[in-house]
Structure formats: C-alpha cells, structure tokens
Design a protein around this motif. Sequence first.
Motif, short mmCIF file in Angstrom:
data_model
loop_
_atom_site.label_atom_id
_atom_site.label_comp_id
_atom_site.label_asym_id
_atom_site.label_seq_id
_atom_site.Cartn_x
_atom_site.Cartn_y
_atom_site.Cartn_z
N ARG A 1 -69.79 42.82 140.26
CA ARG A 1 -68.88 42.46 141.35
C ARG A 1 -67.52 42.25 140.69
NH1 ARG A 1 -70.31 39.74 146.05
NH2 ARG A 1 -72.21 39.09 145.00
N LEU A 2 -66.55 43.06 141.09
CA LEU A 2 -65.20 42.96 140.53
C LEU A 2 -64.26 42.31 141.52
CD1 LEU A 2 -64.58 46.46 138.87
CD2 LEU A 2 -65.55 44.39 137.85
N LYS A 3 -63.38 41.49 141.02
CA LYS A 3 -62.27 40.97 141.82
C LYS A 3 -61.05 41.74 141.35
CE LYS A 3 -59.83 36.75 142.98
NZ LYS A 3 -59.73 36.91 144.39
N SER A 4 -60.44 42.48 142.25
CA SER A 4 -59.28 43.30 141.92
C SER A 4 -57.99 42.54 142.21
CB SER A 4 -59.30 44.60 142.74
OG SER A 4 -58.14 45.35 142.50
N PHE A 5 -57.04 42.60 141.28
CA PHE A 5 -55.73 41.99 141.46
C PHE A 5 -54.69 43.04 141.85
CE2 PHE A 5 -57.25 38.99 137.89
CZ PHE A 5 -58.02 38.27 138.78
N CYS A 6 -55.13 44.24 142.17
CA CYS A 6 -54.23 45.34 142.54
C CYS A 6 -53.85 45.23 144.01
CB CYS A 6 -54.91 46.69 142.28
SG CYS A 6 -55.47 46.90 140.59
N SER A 7 -52.66 45.69 144.37
CA SER A 7 -52.23 45.62 145.78
C SER A 7 -53.16 46.44 146.67
CB SER A 7 -50.78 46.06 145.94
OG SER A 7 -50.60 47.36 145.45
N THR A 8 -53.67 47.55 146.18
CA THR A 8 -54.74 48.29 146.83
C THR A 8 -55.96 48.08 145.94
OG1 THR A 8 -53.17 49.94 147.66
CG2 THR A 8 -55.51 50.55 147.67
N PRO A 9 -56.90 47.21 146.34
CA PRO A 9 -57.99 46.81 145.46
C PRO A 9 -58.74 47.97 144.79
CG PRO A 9 -58.01 45.46 147.42
CD PRO A 9 -56.98 46.53 147.65
N GLU A 10 -58.95 49.06 145.49
CA GLU A 10 -59.70 50.19 144.94
C GLU A 10 -58.99 50.88 143.78
OE1 GLU A 10 -59.01 49.72 148.18
OE2 GLU A 10 -61.00 49.15 148.93
N ASP A 11 -57.69 50.66 143.64
CA ASP A 11 -56.94 51.28 142.56
C ASP A 11 -57.40 50.83 141.18
OD1 ASP A 11 -55.46 52.77 144.32
OD2 ASP A 11 -53.61 51.60 144.11
N ILE A 12 -58.11 49.72 141.10
CA ILE A 12 -58.58 49.21 139.81
C ILE A 12 -59.37 50.28 139.05
CG2 ILE A 12 -60.70 48.17 140.70
CD1 ILE A 12 -60.19 45.84 138.70
N ALA A 13 -60.08 51.14 139.76
CA ALA A 13 -60.90 52.17 139.11
C ALA A 13 -60.07 53.33 138.58
CB ALA A 13 -61.95 52.68 140.09
N THR A 14 -58.81 53.44 138.99
CA THR A 14 -57.99 54.59 138.57
C THR A 14 -57.17 54.31 137.32
OG1 THR A 14 -56.10 53.98 139.95
CG2 THR A 14 -57.81 55.34 140.98
N TYR A 15 -57.16 53.07 136.83
CA TYR A 15 -56.32 52.71 135.70
C TYR A 15 -57.09 52.66 134.38
CZ TYR A 15 -53.30 51.19 139.52
OH TYR A 15 -52.56 51.13 140.66
#
Length: 169
Positions: A23-37
Amino acid sequence: MTKEDRVCVGAIAGAFGVKGEARLKSFCSTPEDIATYGPLWLEDGTRSFTVKLTRPVTGGLGARLAGLATKEEVDALKGATLWADRDRLPSLPDDEFYHTDLIGLPVFDAGGVQIGKVRAVQNFGAGDILEIFAPGRKTTLMLPFTRAVVPTVDLKAGRIIADPPEDLE
C-alpha cells in the motif's frame, strides 16, 4: 546521487493482502504518477524499486515493488519514504515548488529581518502552510503559503520573503 538529487514522492504504508502487494501513499499531485518516476529509492539510497500499480486501495494505491515478494518483506519497510531522481520529475512553472526545495530556507520579512527557517510544508486541506522554526518562540510559526503572505521565493538566492499578518503570533 546525493539526497539533494532526489525528491520524496511517497511512502510505503504497509502490506496489502498476503502476497507481497504494498500500500503506497503518494505525495504526487496526481497520485498515480508515482509509478512513472522510477526507479524509486529508499531515503538512504541503499535499495531501489520499480513500481507497478495494481489498484486503488483505501488510503492509497496498491502496488508491486520489484524485489519484494512477501507480506513480511513489505511490512519490514512500512513507513519508509520513496525518493525519485530529480531529473525524472517534470519541470515546474515559476510559481510552483517541490516542498523539499523549501525546507531549510531562511524566511525574511519585507524589511530584511530573518523570521526563521522553513521546517516543513503542511497541508491540512485548505492549502499549503509553511511551518517556520523561529528561535525564541515556543511554537513554530504557521504561514499560509499564498502569494499575499509569501510574495517571493528565490531558490537561486536560497531565501523566502514573507509578509506575515500582524495578528499572527
């Protein structure tokens, strides 16, 4: 890479299920973007993970992190922050900033007197707030991060100019 070359983009909130999903908590403005970085690194830089999102889950995103196959392996990293290489992140417009770039900057009033240093950037639902540590104060100073209160952020000079409201104590 040094820590300054990375930006915190999320955290591992624990295991989801029993088959090694996180379970990830994303700090990105678009949460799903965490997987693209990716790859994403632990804060100390000792391990990196590619991230494959699996589904939305309560309080975050379900994901598979390469190299973690069991619930116990994921739970061992619960609370660990995930960092992306800065050069993999998008450039920001002139009036937007990564929180990590603001933390530690000195804050001055319009007359040039130092108020303190940014300790954190908080958001309790009504917009960003700069938490400022000021020597001699019993509590931190909380300034709304708006153009009216914080008219100047100069990352090159490494300082912030603020015009705090008079009743703010």
